[in-house]
Design a protein around this motif. Structure first.
Motif, PDB file in Angstrom:
ATOM      1  N   MET A   1      -3.461   4.447   1.787  1.00 46.28           N
ATOM      2  CA  MET A   1      -4.386   4.604   2.906  1.00 46.28           C
ATOM      3  C   MET A   1      -3.841   3.934   4.151  1.00 46.28           C
ATOM      4  O   MET A   1      -3.233   2.863   4.090  1.00 46.28           O
ATOM      5  CB  MET A   1      -5.754   3.992   2.571  1.00 46.28           C
ATOM      6  CG  MET A   1      -6.554   4.794   1.590  1.00 46.28           C
ATOM      7  SD  MET A   1      -8.237   4.140   1.421  1.00 46.28           S
ATOM      8  CE  MET A   1      -8.924   5.361   0.293  1.00 46.28           C
TER       9      MET A   1
ATOM     10  N   ARG B   1      -4.819   2.414   7.977  1.00 47.57           N
ATOM     11  CA  ARG B   1      -5.951   1.846   8.705  1.00 47.57           C
ATOM     12  C   ARG B   1      -5.522   1.341  10.073  1.00 47.57           C
ATOM     13  O   ARG B   1      -4.377   0.953  10.284  1.00 47.57           O
ATOM     14  CB  ARG B   1      -6.573   0.682   7.919  1.00 47.57           C
ATOM     15  CG  ARG B   1      -7.143   1.113   6.579  1.00 47.57           C
ATOM     16  CD  ARG B   1      -7.750  -0.065   5.815  1.00 47.57           C
ATOM     17  NE  ARG B   1      -8.171   0.366   4.494  1.00 47.57           N
ATOM     18  CZ  ARG B   1      -9.351   0.902   4.217  1.00 47.57           C
ATOM     19  NH1 ARG B   1     -10.244   1.055   5.178  1.00 47.57           N
ATOM     20  NH2 ARG B   1      -9.650   1.284   2.983  1.00 47.57           N
TER      21      ARG B   1
ATOM     22  N   TRP C   1     -10.603   2.941   8.678  1.00 42.34           N
ATOM     23  CA  TRP C   1      -9.799   3.941   7.987  1.00 42.34           C
ATOM     24  C   TRP C   1      -9.336   5.027   8.942  1.00 42.34           C
ATOM     25  O   TRP C   1     -10.104   5.534   9.749  1.00 42.34           O
ATOM     26  CB  TRP C   1     -10.644   4.538   6.863  1.00 42.34           C
ATOM     27  CG  TRP C   1     -10.012   5.629   6.065  1.00 42.34           C
ATOM     28  CD1 TRP C   1      -9.149   5.501   5.013  1.00 42.34           C
ATOM     29  CD2 TRP C   1     -10.218   7.042   6.226  1.00 42.34           C
ATOM     30  NE1 TRP C   1      -8.796   6.734   4.511  1.00 42.34           N
ATOM     31  CE2 TRP C   1      -9.438   7.708   5.235  1.00 42.34           C
ATOM     32  CE3 TRP C   1     -10.976   7.817   7.116  1.00 42.34           C
ATOM     33  CZ2 TRP C   1      -9.402   9.088   5.118  1.00 42.34           C
ATOM     34  CZ3 TRP C   1     -10.938   9.203   6.995  1.00 42.34           C
ATOM     35  CH2 TRP C   1     -10.166   9.825   5.996  1.00 42.34           C
TER      36      TRP C   1
ATOM     37  N   THR D   1      -5.742   9.173   4.475  1.00 47.36           N
ATOM     38  CA  THR D   1      -5.187   8.935   3.148  1.00 47.36           C
ATOM     39  C   THR D   1      -4.039   9.909   2.913  1.00 47.36           C
ATOM     40  O   THR D   1      -4.143  11.089   3.236  1.00 47.36           O
ATOM     41  CB  THR D   1      -6.266   9.133   2.069  1.00 47.36           C
ATOM     42  OG1 THR D   1      -7.358   8.237   2.328  1.00 47.36           O
ATOM     43  CG2 THR D   1      -5.717   8.859   0.677  1.00 47.36           C
TER      44      THR D   1
END
Length: 317
Positions: free
Chosen positions: A45, A47, A53, A56
């Motif tokens: 992931m 960020r 976020w 992904t």
């Protein structure tokens, strides 16, 4: 007398299995940076520096053990239990290259220009891939025979333009000239290396082995190493990139994140995770550090609690 503020972490959820590795990008031209996380759920992931976020990376079919970002944060590289290493476009999230291996890939590193990829893992071999020729066979770094290490390769880093450093369960850290693919020197620890990360701002390798944490000038071939013995076995460690006056650790023996002075004195024990802490990493500006745990969460901790920074609003948290 005022009571020092306690550090209350921000929790970054999203992963569904243990978090295995964390890595920040350098500070970018706009003053921000990115954080990438690896996880046994197979889905690295990406960020924002605030912990929010972004996206992904979807494509691995096994646990991801290592993910690192390029200097300009436009690329990410990942190594997985699905016997592949992949290079990703961080803007689109799409895979650019996938490189097959014969066993689990435990660690990856991109060159400063993102022209080459270094990988190591369960095979005890270290490979160098030329990303301009992704279909070409990789080069191997050989010490004796056909192996790079006598145990699993736990970590690989790319240091400077032409130096690779690798660490293995054989307790050895090895420096390689990546132009000639030859070994230049090595350093031996009495027990297996559990982690090795490059602190780019301080130009030191931060290594954990048994109860030892060692800080090694990266281009010194092991000279000038500063080692400390702790009262527990750290799983990972990271040094403050600016002040260089403290380091943080995780441990598989408990659920805590610890802050130590550079003399080894324990300054703080931070509780919040609900499982052993596999990985810790300071942000490039030194204002926070991240921890990843068996509990599947990433927690972000302020270096100076109460300071207005990112999603912390200075409200006495």
């Amino acid at each position: 007398m005022s009571t020092p503020l306690k550090s209350t972490p921000l929790v970054a959820p999203g992963h569904t299995r243990p978090v295995t590795h964390l890595s920040f990008s350098p500070i970018q031209d706009d003053g921000t940076f990115l954080l990438v996380s690896s996880c046994k759920d197979g889905n690295p992931m990406l960020r924002e520096w605030t912990g929010d976020w972004i996206g992904t990376f979807l494509g691995h079919k096994g646990a991801v053990w290592s993910t690192k970002l390029s200097l300009d944060a436009s690329r990410a590289a990942s190594g997985s239990a699905d016997f592949t290493a992949k290079v990703w476009d961080t803007y689109s999230g799409n895979p650019i290259h996938s490189f097959p291996h014969n066993h689990i890939v435990r660690s990856v590193a991109l060159s400063p220009t993102s022209s080459h990829l270094l990988t190591g893992g369960q095979e005890k071999k270290v490979r160098v891939f030329d990303l301009s020729r992704p279909d070409a066979e990789p080069d191997f770094l050989y010490d004796s025979g056909v192996l790079s290490h006598d145990g699993m390769v736990k970590s690989v880093v790319w240091a400077g333009d032409h130096t690779g450093v690798t660490a293995g369960e054989d307790g050895k850290i090895k420096w390689w000239d990546l132009r000639t693919r030859k070994l230049t020197t090595s350093l031996v620890f009495p027990t297996a290396i559990t982690s090795m990360e490059l602190s780019p701002q301080t130009q030191r390798l931060v290594v954990t082995s048994g109860n030892t944490v060692a800080f090694i000038p990266v281009l010194s071939n092991g000279q000038g190493t500063h080692s400390l013995t702790l009262g527990y076995s750290p799983s990972s460690a990271s040094v403050h990139p600016i002040l260089q006056d403290r380091f943080v650790t995780g441990s598989l023996g408990d659920e805590w994140v610890r802050v130590h002075g550079m003399d080894g004195e324990e300054r703080e024990v931070l509780k919040g995770h609900h499982g052993p802490v596999h990985c810790v990493e300071f942000s490039p500006d030194g204002e926070m550090y991240a921890s990843g745990s068996e509990d599947g969460t990433i927690r972000l901790w302020q270096t100076t609690p109460g300071k207005t920074y990112g999603l912390w609003q200075g409200s006495g948290n």
